[in-house]
Design an enzyme around this catalytic site. Structure first.
Site, short mmCIF file in Angstrom:
data_model
loop_
_atom_site.label_atom_id
_atom_site.label_comp_id
_atom_site.label_asym_id
_atom_site.label_seq_id
_atom_site.Cartn_x
_atom_site.Cartn_y
_atom_site.Cartn_z
N ARG A 18 0.83 -1.70 -0.25
CA ARG A 18 -0.23 -0.01 0.09
C ARG A 18 0.47 1.16 -0.27
NH1 ARG A 18 -3.95 0.24 4.29
NH2 ARG A 18 -1.88 -1.49 6.05
N ASN A 36 -6.98 -2.53 2.42
CA ASN A 36 -5.80 -4.23 2.69
C ASN A 36 -7.74 -4.75 2.01
OD1 ASN A 36 -3.56 -4.05 2.18
ND2 ASN A 36 -3.30 -4.62 4.15
#
Length: 89
Positions: A18, A36
């Site tokens: 990320r 996520n």
């Protein structure tokens, strides 16, 4: 401008993926978010003006972070969303 939802599968959680996406998106002046999901995948939602830019972004998603192992990236156009910045959720 169009909004796209990208689903990234593989080893993409717990490997700074990320963070990698945030840095890349900000460098390309994209707005949206990365998060996520419970199934181990990562969702990326971005606004993009040109298809060519989107293709480049997707190719970079396959590169990933140092310890990630991206298996697949799917893309679908979704209803327009408005963002101020690109954020990690």
């Amino acid at each position: 401008m169009n909004t796209y939802k990208l689903m990234v599968t593989g080893r993409v959680q717990g490997v700074n993926y990320r963070r990698f996406v945030v840095e890349m998106a900000k460098a390309l002046d994209y707005v949206g978010y990365v998060t996520n999901l419970n199934d181990g995948s990562v969702e990326v939602v971005i606004n993009a003006t040109y298809e060519e830019d989107l293709e480049f972004f997707i190719s970079k998603l396959y590169d990933g972070s140092m310890f990630s192992d991206v298996h697949d990236v799917t893309c679908e156009k979704i209803g327009h969303m408005i963002f101020d910045d690109f954020e990690k959720r």
